[in-house]
Design a protein around this motif. Structure first.
Motif, PDB file in Angstrom:
ATOM      1  N   ALA A   1       0.825  -1.209   0.000  1.00  0.00           N
ATOM      2  CA  ALA A   1       0.000   0.000   0.000  1.00  0.00           C
ATOM      3  C   ALA A   1       0.860   1.260   0.000  1.00  0.00           C
ATOM      4  CB  ALA A   1      -0.931   0.005   1.211  1.00  0.00           C
ATOM      5  N   MET A   2       1.988   1.215   0.711  1.00  0.00           N
ATOM      6  CA  MET A   2       2.852   2.389   0.822  1.00  0.00           C
ATOM      7  C   MET A   2       3.794   2.557  -0.360  1.00  0.00           C
ATOM      8  SD  MET A   2       1.683   3.657   3.577  1.00  0.00           S
ATOM      9  CE  MET A   2       2.857   4.951   3.988  1.00  0.00           C
ATOM     10  N   GLY A   3       3.766   1.607  -1.312  1.00  0.00           N
ATOM     11  CA  GLY A   3       4.522   1.777  -2.544  1.00  0.00           C
ATOM     12  C   GLY A   3       5.876   1.104  -2.593  1.00  0.00           C
ATOM     13  N   GLU A   4       6.146   0.150  -1.709  1.00  0.00           N
ATOM     14  CA  GLU A   4       7.451  -0.505  -1.729  1.00  0.00           C
ATOM     15  C   GLU A   4       7.581  -1.492  -2.889  1.00  0.00           C
ATOM     16  OE1 GLU A   4       9.056  -2.045   1.857  1.00  0.00           O
ATOM     17  OE2 GLU A   4       8.199  -0.469   3.109  1.00  0.00           O
ATOM     18  N   CYS A   5       6.478  -1.855  -3.500  1.00  0.00           N
ATOM     19  CA  CYS A   5       6.514  -2.790  -4.630  1.00  0.00           C
ATOM     20  C   CYS A   5       6.104  -2.094  -5.924  1.00  0.00           C
ATOM     21  CB  CYS A   5       5.592  -3.982  -4.354  1.00  0.00           C
ATOM     22  SG  CYS A   5       5.975  -4.886  -2.847  1.00  0.00           S
ATOM     23  N   GLY A   6       6.145  -0.775  -5.960  1.00  0.00           N
ATOM     24  CA  GLY A   6       5.712  -0.006  -7.118  1.00  0.00           C
ATOM     25  C   GLY A   6       5.073   1.282  -6.636  1.00  0.00           C
ATOM     26  N   GLU A   7       4.013   1.705  -7.302  1.00  0.00           N
ATOM     27  CA  GLU A   7       3.320   2.917  -6.876  1.00  0.00           C
ATOM     28  C   GLU A   7       2.476   2.634  -5.645  1.00  0.00           C
ATOM     29  OE1 GLU A   7       1.038   4.203 -10.218  1.00  0.00           O
ATOM     30  OE2 GLU A   7       2.685   5.428 -10.992  1.00  0.00           O
ATOM     31  N   PRO A   8       2.306   3.622  -4.740  1.00  0.00           N
ATOM     32  CA  PRO A   8       1.402   3.427  -3.598  1.00  0.00           C
ATOM     33  C   PRO A   8      -0.030   3.329  -4.071  1.00  0.00           C
ATOM     34  CG  PRO A   8       2.149   5.700  -3.725  1.00  0.00           C
ATOM     35  CD  PRO A   8       2.935   4.945  -4.756  1.00  0.00           C
ATOM     36  N   GLY A   9      -0.867   2.729  -3.254  1.00  0.00           N
ATOM     37  CA  GLY A   9      -2.274   2.580  -3.618  1.00  0.00           C
ATOM     38  C   GLY A   9      -2.965   1.630  -2.661  1.00  0.00           C
ATOM     39  N   PRO A  10      -4.187   1.253  -2.989  1.00  0.00           N
ATOM     40  CA  PRO A  10      -4.936   0.378  -2.077  1.00  0.00           C
ATOM     41  C   PRO A  10      -4.396  -1.048  -2.103  1.00  0.00           C
ATOM     42  CG  PRO A  10      -6.190   0.751  -4.080  1.00  0.00           C
ATOM     43  CD  PRO A  10      -4.981   1.645  -4.157  1.00  0.00           C
ATOM     44  N   ALA A  11      -4.415  -1.691  -0.963  1.00  0.00           N
ATOM     45  CA  ALA A  11      -4.024  -3.095  -0.842  1.00  0.00           C
ATOM     46  C   ALA A  11      -5.083  -3.798  -0.007  1.00  0.00           C
ATOM     47  CB  ALA A  11      -2.647  -3.234  -0.190  1.00  0.00           C
TER      48      ALA A  11
END
Length: 270
Positions: free
Chosen positions: A131-141
């Motif tokens: 969600a915080m963007g450590e795997c790409g852009e931040p967004g809903p998880a």
């Protein structure tokens, strides 16, 4: 037990003190009533629950947390989830699910489900990181928990302090060679146009310094309104089409290229 622990972990990991909860989430409502871990806001509609969590994240920079009921609660939350995704806003969406014994037997839904109490904290860590963007852009998880898992006990040996500690905000650093090439392009340009977006919200001072150094013109967008003072000499909000046509270099800062940013050809046609 797990309901309380997962919410406390989300609070500390995401530095969030605010939680929106759909009203038909009995395990959460019974555990949260009278606690001080969150600012607890109960909403009747799952969609509004996610919208409120997104608004909290937008205004504070913290993780927004929304808890919705299973089945129709999840599907009704999709509008809010889609809006958070488009806005690249970190929101953790949690839901219940049918008991594990009902899997593949017509249960309400089957998504990323935490079935084992021993895995609850590790799964929360990974989902919040996404969600915080450590795997790409931040967004809903999204993460859901069967009702029998919610009622289970998390073994003490896996309740490690690291799962409850606040995590530093993830920062993705650019390639130095790419930065050097971009600097060369900017300094050699004569008419630089800078357009900011949601990703620049925490860099207002640095953005103003960049505009001053480049003597660039600047277009505001709804995503970052107010980041640069309206009276700054670079601001040209009323001349959007003209500056898009005149610019020899366009620099976007934390902004996606979409239909709201016309190409040179589109600007010339107007």
């Amino acid at each position: 037990m797990i309901c309380r622990i997962k919410l406390e972990a989300a609070d500390r990991i995401g530095n969030s003190s605010w939680l929106a909860v759909g009203w038909r989430v009995p395990q959460a409502n019974s555990k949260l009533s009278g606690t001080g871990a969150f600012r607890y806001v109960r909403r009747p509609l799952p969609r509004d629950t996610v919208h409120m969590a997104q608004a909290h994240s937008e205004l504070t920079g913290q993780l927004g947390v929304a808890l919705v009921t299973a089945g129709p609660g999840v599907t009704n939350a999709m509008t809010g989830i889609a809006n958070a995704h488009v806005s690249r806003t970190p929101v953790l969406v949690l839901s219940g699910a049918a008991p594990r014994a009902q899997e593949n037997r017509g249960g309400l839904q089957d998504a990323r489900t935490v079935r084992e109490p021993t895995l609850v904290l590790a799964e929360l860590d990974e989902t919040i990181a996404r969600a915080m963007g450590e795997c790409g852009e931040p967004g809903p998880a999204f993460l859901d928990f069967p009702t029998d898992t919610l009622r289970a006990e998390v073994p003490k040996p896996v309740q490690l302090a690291e799962h409850f500690a606040a995590k530093p905000r993830f920062e993705s650093l650019p390639d130095p060679q790419a930065v050097a090439r971009a600097v060369d392009v900017l300094w050699s340009a004569k008419r630089v146009l800078v357009i900011s977006g949601r990703g620049a919200k925490a860099a207002g001072r640095e953005l103003v310094q960049l505009l001053d150094a480049l003597q660039a013109v600047y277009l505001d967008t709804g995503e970052s309104r107010g980041l640069v003072p309206d009276d700054h000499p670079s601001v040209v909000a009323a001349m959007r089409g003209a500056v898009m046509t005149d610019a020899d270099v366009v620099l976007t800062v934390g902004r996606r290229l979409d239909f709201q940013l016309p190409t040179r050809q589109e600007s010339e046609k107007k």
